[in-house]
Design an enzyme around this catalytic site. Structure first.
Site, mmCIF file in Angstrom:
data_model
loop_
_atom_site.group_PDB
_atom_site.id
_atom_site.type_symbol
_atom_site.label_atom_id
_atom_site.label_comp_id
_atom_site.label_asym_id
_atom_site.label_seq_id
_atom_site.Cartn_x
_atom_site.Cartn_y
_atom_site.Cartn_z
ATOM 1 N N ARG A 167 0.656 -1.181 0.004
ATOM 2 C CA ARG A 167 0.170 -0.009 -0.015
ATOM 3 C C ARG A 167 0.835 1.532 -0.224
ATOM 4 O O ARG A 167 0.572 2.189 1.095
ATOM 5 C CB ARG A 167 -1.056 -0.179 1.001
ATOM 6 C CG ARG A 167 -2.202 -1.572 1.449
ATOM 7 C CD ARG A 167 -2.800 -0.810 -0.250
ATOM 8 N NE ARG A 167 -4.268 -2.082 0.151
ATOM 9 C CZ ARG A 167 -4.068 -2.978 -0.451
ATOM 10 N NH1 ARG A 167 -3.255 -3.441 -0.839
ATOM 11 N NH2 ARG A 167 -4.996 -3.673 0.557
ATOM 12 N N SER A 238 -10.523 -0.357 3.875
ATOM 13 C CA SER A 238 -9.707 -1.008 4.555
ATOM 14 C C SER A 238 -9.801 0.815 5.124
ATOM 15 O O SER A 238 -9.040 0.821 4.212
ATOM 16 C CB SER A 238 -8.760 -2.146 4.451
ATOM 17 O OG SER A 238 -9.200 -3.045 3.971
ATOM 18 N N GLU A 333 -5.172 4.102 6.982
ATOM 19 C CA GLU A 333 -4.776 4.036 5.127
ATOM 20 C C GLU A 333 -5.820 4.556 3.741
ATOM 21 O O GLU A 333 -4.215 5.064 3.864
ATOM 22 C CB GLU A 333 -5.136 2.101 4.790
ATOM 23 C CG GLU A 333 -4.359 2.163 3.452
ATOM 24 C CD GLU A 333 -5.526 2.071 2.559
ATOM 25 O OE1 GLU A 333 -4.289 2.852 1.826
ATOM 26 O OE2 GLU A 333 -6.269 2.473 2.557
HETATM 27 N N1 EPU Z 1 -10.648 -10.594 10.762
HETATM 28 C C1 EPU Z 1 -11.292 -10.632 11.274
HETATM 29 N N2 EPU Z 1 -12.426 -9.746 11.178
HETATM 30 C C2 EPU Z 1 -12.896 -9.547 10.732
HETATM 31 C C3 EPU Z 1 -12.501 -9.962 9.267
HETATM 32 C C4 EPU Z 1 -11.400 -10.891 9.455
HETATM 33 O O1 EPU Z 1 -10.759 -11.401 12.354
HETATM 34 O O2 EPU Z 1 -14.350 -8.515 11.191
HETATM 35 C C5 EPU Z 1 -9.360 -11.582 10.164
HETATM 36 C C6 EPU Z 1 -9.407 -13.225 10.155
HETATM 37 O O3 EPU Z 1 -8.986 -13.855 10.149
HETATM 38 C C7 EPU Z 1 -9.141 -13.162 8.323
HETATM 39 C C8 EPU Z 1 -8.280 -12.433 8.141
HETATM 40 O O4 EPU Z 1 -8.498 -10.676 9.220
HETATM 41 O O5 EPU Z 1 -8.386 -14.247 8.234
HETATM 42 C C9 EPU Z 1 -7.539 -11.521 6.771
HETATM 43 O O6 EPU Z 1 -8.488 -10.856 6.382
HETATM 44 P P1 EPU Z 1 -9.044 -10.367 4.646
HETATM 45 O O7 EPU Z 1 -8.785 -12.224 4.132
HETATM 46 O O8 EPU Z 1 -10.743 -10.016 4.611
HETATM 47 O O9 EPU Z 1 -8.409 -9.953 4.781
HETATM 48 P P2 EPU Z 1 -7.516 -8.607 5.315
HETATM 49 O O10 EPU Z 1 -5.894 -8.351 5.599
HETATM 50 O O11 EPU Z 1 -8.653 -7.752 6.880
HETATM 51 C C10 EPU Z 1 -6.341 -6.853 2.781
HETATM 52 C C11 EPU Z 1 -6.633 -5.346 2.350
HETATM 53 C C12 EPU Z 1 -8.243 -5.574 1.644
HETATM 54 C C13 EPU Z 1 -7.629 -6.733 0.501
HETATM 55 C C14 EPU Z 1 -8.252 -8.245 1.140
HETATM 56 C C15 EPU Z 1 -8.536 -9.198 0.379
HETATM 57 C C16 EPU Z 1 -5.366 -4.911 3.313
HETATM 58 C C17 EPU Z 1 -5.246 -3.076 4.455
HETATM 59 N N3 EPU Z 1 -6.849 -4.887 3.265
HETATM 60 O O12 EPU Z 1 -7.482 -7.306 3.930
HETATM 61 O O13 EPU Z 1 -7.619 -4.410 0.926
HETATM 62 O O14 EPU Z 1 -8.977 -7.037 -0.118
HETATM 63 O O15 EPU Z 1 -7.243 -8.082 2.393
HETATM 64 O O16 EPU Z 1 -6.554 -9.455 -0.177
HETATM 65 O O17 EPU Z 1 -4.217 -4.650 3.349
HETATM 66 C C18 EPU Z 1 -8.540 -2.291 0.999
HETATM 67 O O18 EPU Z 1 -6.903 -1.289 1.150
HETATM 68 O O19 EPU Z 1 -9.140 -1.560 0.505
HETATM 69 C C19 EPU Z 1 -8.986 -3.176 0.566
HETATM 70 C C20 EPU Z 1 -10.165 -3.755 0.727
#
Ligand code: EPU
Length: 339
Positions: A167, A238, A333
């Protein structure tokens, strides 16, 4: 030459995906390079700072913006075949990201499927090196064209010069606020390919053949389940970056007995999902007046009709709680404006 229309006291509420109420002192939409140059001349003449704006999906506008808000609305796509079953496609900055993902898929140009349904426009994609489901823009990026704000001159930067990170890019560092991105060139494959190592994506695809069309549809489905549609419930995706912690940071984080998900990085640190940290602090689905935390994704703050200041107050409450419980600092972010 198309004449540029410059408005005074223009509302930005319909132009930012958080639907935050705020005004620009001056506002214009530019559709070609000559209009950019006219807008820059107008701003230089009045000594106005310039705030570039694309799809408005990564902006937290906490108050009115002084100076000229310049909405980049250039359109157009061109392509040329290159060696090894690849094609280089150049997109104007104002093209909508997801429409371009779909357009490429329909043309048999592959590689963007994992990035389906990311909000925003093409010109903003390199600034924060958008990424999702195991693919980042920098994996496909060839070069971009940009206009230097102080001189009006056009420059071209290649992948290395953009200095991409998680990012992050040179446009958030040394080149911050210095350029307006007008065109982005990506290298795509004319052979179907599949990147399905991201666990949530691999699970959802299961044992079906991972065609590019299936990957795109699956990513859209996962995103629609977890992430609110800004058209229905205003948000900026995010709200925090996923923090990196060291081995000792991880011990501290888990000292209260909770085992966090973690993604080991090449440098020995661990990326921890900010969503998990926020969720553990009990914020998922919480509301503070007219702003809140999304019920299906704790990383997404949503606006039910509040202001930027209210949203930032909730963000600080979350940062304080996560810091107190886990000793981890969360970094916002999207970019803050009018603060
Ligand atoms: N999780 C929770 N609670 C929640 C949601 C998620 O505990 O409410 C935990 C779970 O363990 C899950 C982990 O967080 O396995 C990761 O969640 P997720 O796969 O949804 O991904 P993220 O790390 O929350 C990142 C990006 C997103 C992108 C997704 C998929 C960042 C800041 N965010 O989210 O990007 O779509 O991975 O690759 O890196 C954005 O930048 O606007 C965005 C949406």
């Amino acid at each position: 030459m198309k004449i540029l229309e410059i408005k005074q006291n223009a509302s930005l509420q319909g132009l930012n995906s958080l639907a935050l109420p705020a005004y620009a002192e001056y506002f214009c939409s530019v559709t070609d390079i000559s209009q950019i140059q006219q807008a820059l001349a107008f701003a230089a003449d009045k000594d106005l700072p310039i705030t570039p704006m694309g799809g408005g999906s990564n902006m937290v506008i906490a108050g009115d913006i002084q100076g000229l808000v310049l909405h980049l609305d250039l359109k157009g796509i061109s392509s040329k075949p290159v060696a090894d079953n690849q094609v280089e496609v150049t997109f104007a900055a104002g093209e909508n990201w997801h429409e371009m993902v779909q357009y490429c898929l329909q043309n048999g140009w592959y590689g963007l499927e994992n990035l389906s349904l990311i909000p925003g426009n093409m010109g903003a994609a390199p600034i924060q090196n958008i990424g999702a489901y195991g693919v980042e823009l920098c994996d496909l990026f060839v070069s971009l064209q940009a206009v230097e704000i102080s001189t009006g001159e056009l420059i071209e930067l290649d992948n290395k010069q953009c200095d991409f990170g998680y990012r992050d890019s040179i446009f958030k560092q040394a080149f911050k606020d210095r350029f307006l991105i007008t065109h982005v060139c990506l290298r795509l494959s004319t052979q179907p390919m599949a990147q399905i190592q991201y666990p949530a994506l691999a699970d959802a695809v299961g044992d079906r053949t991972p065609t590019p069309e299936l990957i795109s549809e699956t990513v859209c489905r996962i995103r629609q389940q977890k992430l609110p549609d800004p058209g229905t419930l205003p948000n900026a995706g995010s709200f925090f970056k996923n923090p990196l912690v060291t081995e000792s940071g991880l011990d501290r984080l888990e000292s209260n007995g909770s085992q966090s998900p973690r993604y080991p990085q090449a440098d020995g640190t661990y990326k921890i999902p900010a969503a998990w940290l926020i969720d553990q602090c009990g914020f998922r689905g919480q509301r503070r007046g007219e702003v809140g935390v999304h019920e299906h994704q704790a990383l997404v703050l949503v606006n039910y009709g509040g202001t930027g200041a209210q949203l930032l107050a909730l963000a600080s409450e979350i940062q304080d709680a996560v810091s107190a419980k886990f000793g981890v600092a969360l970094e916002i972010e999207p970019r803050l404006y009018g603060v």
